[in-house]
Design a protein around this motif. Structure first.
Motif, PDB file in Angstrom:
ATOM      1  N   ASP A   1       6.908   9.610   1.843  1.00  0.00           N
ATOM      2  CA  ASP A   1       7.287   8.658   2.892  1.00  0.00           C
ATOM      3  C   ASP A   1       6.830   7.250   2.534  1.00  0.00           C
ATOM      4  OD1 ASP A   1       4.622   9.470   3.133  1.00  0.00           O
ATOM      5  OD2 ASP A   1       4.592   9.277   5.315  1.00  0.00           O
ATOM      6  N   GLN A   2       5.654   7.123   1.924  1.00  0.00           N
ATOM      7  CA  GLN A   2       5.158   5.804   1.524  1.00  0.00           C
ATOM      8  C   GLN A   2       5.951   5.248   0.347  1.00  0.00           C
ATOM      9  OE1 GLN A   2       0.838   5.747   1.085  1.00  0.00           O
ATOM     10  NE2 GLN A   2       0.614   7.251   2.734  1.00  0.00           N
ATOM     11  N   ALA A   3       6.330   6.108  -0.578  1.00  0.00           N
ATOM     12  CA  ALA A   3       7.149   5.670  -1.711  1.00  0.00           C
ATOM     13  C   ALA A   3       8.509   5.181  -1.220  1.00  0.00           C
ATOM     14  CB  ALA A   3       7.323   6.813  -2.703  1.00  0.00           C
TER      15      ALA A   3
ATOM     16  N   ILE B   1      10.083   1.301  -1.568  1.00  0.00           N
ATOM     17  CA  ILE B   1      11.360   0.994  -2.208  1.00  0.00           C
ATOM     18  C   ILE B   1      12.294   0.287  -1.230  1.00  0.00           C
ATOM     19  CG2 ILE B   1      13.437   2.059  -3.180  1.00  0.00           C
ATOM     20  CD1 ILE B   1      11.478   4.127  -4.487  1.00  0.00           C
ATOM     21  N   GLU B   2      12.326   0.753   0.004  1.00  0.00           N
ATOM     22  CA  GLU B   2      13.160   0.100   1.024  1.00  0.00           C
ATOM     23  C   GLU B   2      12.704  -1.333   1.263  1.00  0.00           C
ATOM     24  OE1 GLU B   2      12.778   2.715   4.336  1.00  0.00           O
ATOM     25  OE2 GLU B   2      14.333   4.122   3.619  1.00  0.00           O
ATOM     26  N   LEU B   3      11.391  -1.528   1.332  1.00  0.00           N
ATOM     27  CA  LEU B   3      10.839  -2.870   1.544  1.00  0.00           C
ATOM     28  C   LEU B   3      11.179  -3.787   0.368  1.00  0.00           C
ATOM     29  CD1 LEU B   3       8.945  -4.605   3.380  1.00  0.00           C
ATOM     30  CD2 LEU B   3       7.059  -3.844   1.939  1.00  0.00           C
ATOM     31  N   THR B   4      11.116  -3.244  -0.837  1.00  0.00           N
ATOM     32  CA  THR B   4      11.447  -4.019  -2.034  1.00  0.00           C
ATOM     33  C   THR B   4      12.899  -4.494  -1.991  1.00  0.00           C
ATOM     34  OG1 THR B   4       9.837  -2.765  -3.343  1.00  0.00           O
ATOM     35  CG2 THR B   4      11.555  -3.947  -4.553  1.00  0.00           C
ATOM     36  N   ILE B   5      13.794  -3.600  -1.607  1.00  0.00           N
ATOM     37  CA  ILE B   5      15.212  -3.956  -1.544  1.00  0.00           C
ATOM     38  C   ILE B   5      15.460  -4.979  -0.431  1.00  0.00           C
ATOM     39  CG2 ILE B   5      17.527  -3.050  -1.079  1.00  0.00           C
ATOM     40  CD1 ILE B   5      16.558  -0.421  -2.432  1.00  0.00           C
TER      41      ILE B   5
ATOM     42  N   GLY C   1       0.835  -1.190   0.000  1.00  0.00           N
ATOM     43  CA  GLY C   1       0.000   0.000   0.000  1.00  0.00           C
ATOM     44  C   GLY C   1       0.872   1.242   0.000  1.00  0.00           C
ATOM     45  N   ALA C   2       0.755   2.067  -1.045  1.00  0.00           N
ATOM     46  CA  ALA C   2       1.566   3.285  -1.146  1.00  0.00           C
ATOM     47  C   ALA C   2       0.878   4.258  -2.089  1.00  0.00           C
ATOM     48  CB  ALA C   2       2.969   2.964  -1.656  1.00  0.00           C
ATOM     49  N   HIS C   3       0.489   5.411  -1.558  1.00  0.00           N
ATOM     50  CA  HIS C   3      -0.088   6.458  -2.398  1.00  0.00           C
ATOM     51  C   HIS C   3       1.037   7.045  -3.240  1.00  0.00           C
ATOM     52  CE1 HIS C   3      -2.508   9.515  -3.974  1.00  0.00           C
ATOM     53  NE2 HIS C   3      -2.533  10.365  -2.963  1.00  0.00           N
TER      54      HIS C   3
END
Length: 262
Positions: free
Chosen positions: A69-71, A75-79, A62-64
């Motif tokens: 901050d959500q973006a 990206i951090e979670l993806t890495i 979930g990211a608007h």
């Protein structure tokens, strides 16, 4: 010249606005080619539901699109989860404004520009800072043939897409040589966002289109997968039109023997 299959094994992609339409189809095309895919939507439930439809390695976040901050968290979670972010598809878009340009208020103008123009710049900057700047990558922006012409009623949307096409070229230069930046410019495609353009008059639109149908999300997704892959390794700053020939004009006078002397 080297031939490349569209092979994205070992790559990881983020697709914004991926809960339906072109975004969802793009996520599936990337996953089919072997990529790990992160699908974003404003709500976590919608992102999870979209990821559950993907045949391959996929998660929803979930990211608007316009929330920095959500973006950054996405990206951090993806890495953390997949070890990198090699492909970014800036697909989230909106069109809250209809009518003459001078009839639009600031709220509609700001929402259109924030989602359609600022969000791609935001996500590209964050992805570059977090991973692509050092490791390289491919960015694909979803523009529109509206950004290449003029059309009554959706002028503000088209202005935002014209600016996105310019932004694509500017970023292709600024981020070269490590990061390739391209865009796709769909014509009338069977999506909810474009529903007003086709729902009640699909037949005449299809008849006037050179390839005799409106587009499907998968048509655009295939081009996105190509641009993400090494098959497009010498392509940057370009806008690929995927419109079945709609920009060529009305095809009906050329078809069914119309130009053959009777």
């Amino acid at each position: 010249m080297t031939n490349h299959d569209i092979n994205l094994h070992g790559k990881t992609a983020i697709v914004t606005g991926a809960s339906r339409g072109i975004g969802l189809a793009a996520a599936q095309a990337l996953a089919t080619a072997g990529a790990n895919v992160v699908l974003t939507s404003r709500k976590q439930e919608a992102a999870d539901a979209a990821a559950a439809q993907i045949n391959g390695s996929a998660i929803g976040v979930g990211a608007h699109a316009v929330a920095g901050d959500q973006a950054r968290r996405c990206i951090e979670l993806t890495i953390e989860k997949f070890g990198g972010v090699d492909i970014l598809v800036n697909n989230a878009g909106t069109n809250p404004a209809f009518g003459p340009m001078i009839a639009q208020d600031h709220d509609r103008f700001a929402k259109t520009m924030d989602v359609n123009l600022w969000a791609p710049l935001l996500w590209t900057g964050l992805a570059t800072e977090a991973w692509m700047g050092e490791h390289g990558g491919s960015v694909i922006n979803t523009a529109s043939i509206g950004g290449l012409g003029h059309e009554a009623g959706i002028g503000l949307y088209n202005v935002s897409k014209a600016a996105l096409i310019y932004l694509t070229k500017q970023l292709a230069l600024e981020l070269s040589p490590k990061i390739r930046v391209n865009s796709v410019a769909p014509g009338v495609v069977r999506t909810k966002l474009a529903e007003a353009l086709w729902k009640d008059h699909e037949e005449p639109i299809a008849a006037a289109t050179a390839l005799a149908r409106i587009g499907e999300p998968e048509d655009v997704a295939a081009a996105i997968a190509f641009l993400a892959s090494d098959a497009a390794s010498w392509v940057t700053g370009e806008t690929m039109v995927i419109d079945g020939g709609q920009r060529l004009g009305d095809a009906r006078s050329y078809q069914n023997g119309a130009l053959v002397d009777g």
